[in-house]
Design a protein around this motif. Sequence first.
Motif, mmCIF file in Angstrom:
data_model
loop_
_atom_site.group_PDB
_atom_site.id
_atom_site.type_symbol
_atom_site.label_atom_id
_atom_site.label_comp_id
_atom_site.label_asym_id
_atom_site.label_seq_id
_atom_site.Cartn_x
_atom_site.Cartn_y
_atom_site.Cartn_z
ATOM 1 N N LEU A 1 0.831 -1.203 0.000
ATOM 2 C CA LEU A 1 0.000 0.000 0.000
ATOM 3 C C LEU A 1 0.867 1.255 0.000
ATOM 4 O O LEU A 1 0.534 2.247 -0.656
ATOM 5 C CB LEU A 1 -0.926 -0.005 1.219
ATOM 6 C CG LEU A 1 -2.038 -1.062 1.223
ATOM 7 C CD1 LEU A 1 -2.836 -0.985 2.516
ATOM 8 C CD2 LEU A 1 -2.951 -0.898 0.026
ATOM 9 N N GLY A 2 1.986 1.197 0.719
ATOM 10 C CA GLY A 2 2.894 2.337 0.727
ATOM 11 C C GLY A 2 3.499 2.584 -0.642
ATOM 12 O O GLY A 2 3.649 3.743 -1.066
ATOM 13 N N MET A 3 3.842 1.515 -1.346
ATOM 14 C CA MET A 3 4.411 1.664 -2.681
ATOM 15 C C MET A 3 3.385 2.242 -3.639
ATOM 16 O O MET A 3 3.694 3.134 -4.446
ATOM 17 C CB MET A 3 4.905 0.314 -3.186
ATOM 18 C CG MET A 3 5.584 0.389 -4.550
ATOM 19 S SD MET A 3 6.178 -1.224 -5.117
ATOM 20 C CE MET A 3 4.610 -2.039 -5.437
ATOM 21 N N VAL A 4 2.133 1.751 -3.562
ATOM 22 C CA VAL A 4 1.075 2.276 -4.423
ATOM 23 C C VAL A 4 0.859 3.762 -4.146
ATOM 24 O O VAL A 4 0.703 4.563 -5.080
ATOM 25 C CB VAL A 4 -0.235 1.482 -4.212
ATOM 26 C CG1 VAL A 4 -1.384 2.149 -4.950
ATOM 27 C CG2 VAL A 4 -0.061 0.054 -4.696
ATOM 28 N N ALA B 1 1.509 10.166 -6.651
ATOM 29 C CA ALA B 1 1.802 11.494 -6.117
ATOM 30 C C ALA B 1 0.942 12.585 -6.741
ATOM 31 O O ALA B 1 0.690 13.629 -6.121
ATOM 32 C CB ALA B 1 3.282 11.820 -6.328
ATOM 33 N N ASP B 2 0.459 12.375 -7.958
ATOM 34 C CA ASP B 2 -0.346 13.390 -8.638
ATOM 35 C C ASP B 2 -1.837 13.248 -8.362
ATOM 36 O O ASP B 2 -2.661 13.896 -9.012
ATOM 37 C CB ASP B 2 -0.107 13.329 -10.154
ATOM 38 C CG ASP B 2 1.315 13.714 -10.526
ATOM 39 O OD1 ASP B 2 1.895 14.579 -9.825
ATOM 40 O OD2 ASP B 2 1.857 13.164 -11.498
ATOM 41 N N GLY B 3 -2.188 12.379 -7.430
ATOM 42 C CA GLY B 3 -3.590 12.223 -7.075
ATOM 43 C C GLY B 3 -4.298 11.110 -7.809
ATOM 44 O O GLY B 3 -5.492 10.895 -7.609
ATOM 45 N N ASN C 1 -6.737 5.194 -15.587
ATOM 46 C CA ASN C 1 -6.131 5.649 -14.342
ATOM 47 C C ASN C 1 -7.169 5.609 -13.225
ATOM 48 O O ASN C 1 -8.377 5.741 -13.472
ATOM 49 C CB ASN C 1 -5.599 7.072 -14.500
ATOM 50 C CG ASN C 1 -4.594 7.186 -15.626
ATOM 51 O OD1 ASN C 1 -3.878 6.235 -15.925
ATOM 52 N ND2 ASN C 1 -4.550 8.350 -16.267
ATOM 53 N N LEU C 2 -6.688 5.475 -11.989
ATOM 54 C CA LEU C 2 -7.589 5.330 -10.845
ATOM 55 C C LEU C 2 -7.355 6.459 -9.840
ATOM 56 O O LEU C 2 -6.206 6.813 -9.559
ATOM 57 C CB LEU C 2 -7.343 3.991 -10.157
ATOM 58 C CG LEU C 2 -7.459 2.749 -11.051
ATOM 59 C CD1 LEU C 2 -7.108 1.504 -10.247
ATOM 60 C CD2 LEU C 2 -8.850 2.633 -11.636
ATOM 61 N N PRO C 3 -8.439 7.032 -9.288
ATOM 62 C CA PRO C 3 -8.257 8.053 -8.240
ATOM 63 C C PRO C 3 -7.489 7.465 -7.061
ATOM 64 O O PRO C 3 -7.835 6.395 -6.542
ATOM 65 C CB PRO C 3 -9.693 8.412 -7.846
ATOM 66 C CG PRO C 3 -10.540 7.999 -9.008
ATOM 67 C CD PRO C 3 -9.860 6.796 -9.589
ATOM 68 N N ALA C 4 -6.469 8.155 -6.621
ATOM 69 C CA ALA C 4 -5.568 7.599 -5.597
ATOM 70 C C ALA C 4 -6.283 7.358 -4.279
ATOM 71 O O ALA C 4 -6.088 6.314 -3.640
ATOM 72 C CB ALA C 4 -4.381 8.541 -5.398
ATOM 73 N N GLN C 5 -7.107 8.310 -3.836
ATOM 74 C CA GLN C 5 -7.779 8.131 -2.547
ATOM 75 C C GLN C 5 -8.740 6.949 -2.597
ATOM 76 O O GLN C 5 -8.816 6.160 -1.649
ATOM 77 C CB GLN C 5 -8.537 9.410 -2.155
ATOM 78 C CG GLN C 5 -7.647 10.511 -1.626
ATOM 79 C CD GLN C 5 -8.434 11.497 -0.765
ATOM 80 O OE1 GLN C 5 -9.125 11.103 0.164
ATOM 81 N NE2 GLN C 5 -8.314 12.777 -1.086
#
Length: 621
Positions: free
Chosen positions: A404-407, A412-414, A462-466
């Motif tokens: 999860l930390g690596m993902v 970084a751009d959201g 692409n997937l929303p990071a949150q």
Amino acid sequence: MTDDGPDPFTNMFEAPAKFARTLFAPLAEATAGTPLSPEDMRDWAEVGAKLQGLWMEYQTEQLANPQALAAYMDPSRWMRMAEDWYRQMPIADPAQQQALMQEGMALWQQVLGQYGLGMDGAAEAKGDPELPRRDRRFADPRWRAHPAYALIHQTYLFLAERVGEMVDRMDGLSDDKREQLRFTTRAITEAASPSNFPLLNPVVMERTLESRGENLVKGMEHLLADLRRGQLSHTDASAFKLGENIAVTPGKVVHETPLYQLIQYSPSTGQVLETPLVIFPPWINRFYILDLNAKKSFVRWAVEQGVTVFMVSWKSADASMKDVIWDDYVRAQIDAIDHIRDRLGVKSVHAIGYCVAGTTLAATLALLHRRSEQDKVKSATFFTAQVDFEKAGELLNFVDDNQLGMVKAMSADGYLDGRYMAATFNLLRGTDLIWNYVVNNYLLGEEYPAFDLLHWNGDVTNLPAQWHQQYLRDLYRDNKLVEPNALSIDGTPVDLGLVGTPTYVQAGKEDHIAPAESVWRITDHFKGPLKFILAGSGHIAGVVNPPDAGKYQYWTHDGAPRSLTEFREGAQEHPGSWWPDWIDWLRERDGATTPATGKRKPGSKGDNVIENAPGRYVATR
């Protein structure tokens, strides 16, 4: 060496080493061939110059743009995985090492016995030798035509088996850590296959000699093209164009938000079911997996059955979607349902949720029930969708704190670049989706096929990071969706036990992304009438299986099985596609029909629409 005599390990290795030199000498002579002519030397020099030039050009590009190499294509990432694996693996004691060596020598004797060999020479195989281990990576007869290549791949298969057994026997591992180590072990042994190395692969060696190295030049071009795009290619992407030969079912975009477009497909029958259907595909992929072409399209087939079909086309995430969370996707599903009800003047819709969108549909239903709005959805269908993630399969190997930390670091751009997810899913089927293409396209230099399914597989979103972090943490890792009121969405606690909507659940017998046992568990949580069917094949082919194809089969059960095992034991097998069974089930929920006029025909007179299907969002990269 000791005063008592020679080291026993010296004797152990001396004879095999001498024999290996004797055995491989004829192979070296055979591959060396006749002396090179001046023309041959010039041709090979040109090949070497081409390879060097291609690589130098790429290196120059990298120096000018050091961030060009995507993190998921960075070899150091895979080296770290291999290092972590090595640190975890136990070192066999001398007795185990000697037993392994003796077993290996017995294997060599068994293999060589198929060639009538002693310790003093080699001969070509006559016929097809019966080797102790078979694997489709080594199915080509050239892997058995010479004893050296037979020993290479048989020794590899033997060692891969034994390393896997070491993981199974290791003490002190929790179940999840053992499964994670099994997954990593398989990934590394797949990468180490001799078929992936030119000098160890007789098919590649023969092609190289025949083409005078042009296969390596073409392969280098393919490799560098993939490095530039940061993604492994499976197909000829130039062969497909949205709206022309994929995603071609006629329709109009009738509604749009920053998160999704809503497509309504044009009717092909005079009468249609009064209750329309809305399909929620996963936003991890493009929606047109359900509309690949006229023969494979679930959308076209459903329209031909007299169903008014709506499709949600999710937007691929960008930096503007950095604050999007799971609540937004649930709200979007409710918004689409409400828009369809208002547009057509109906009380309810049928809904389909595929994969992650099916998980979300379950939460949507729970939310509607909590708010006493459950009548908005007359029936719900789930394609390979999970709500209980305890048995979620190999993807559970990617949800520990380190992963999860690596993902998070790669978002970084959201948003998370979809190429990372593509690489992850490819890794689940490494032999089929990675190394097969490394051999064919990089080593053999073959051209890419024009295959619509493979094109879709590589058409990433692409997937929303949150949202992605929330999904992996709360659902995959912590399995909170099945805990009543453990999660709240849009300010409302979620309890799947409230859901009484009539439900049709499809699982894939060979699904490695949403295992059938995991999908089955929805039956433990919903309280309404539910029909479960098990389809042949996996996550995609198990769903996209048109009746005209006559492929696979599906299983139903007329009783009340309490587990997937009981279901299988008492199931009735049916040949072909499950689609006709589903449409019969849908009509049983509500068979009322209405003329396909007015807004049932999107874009007809007086109906303002946005654009033609498949719309802009599906083309957004």
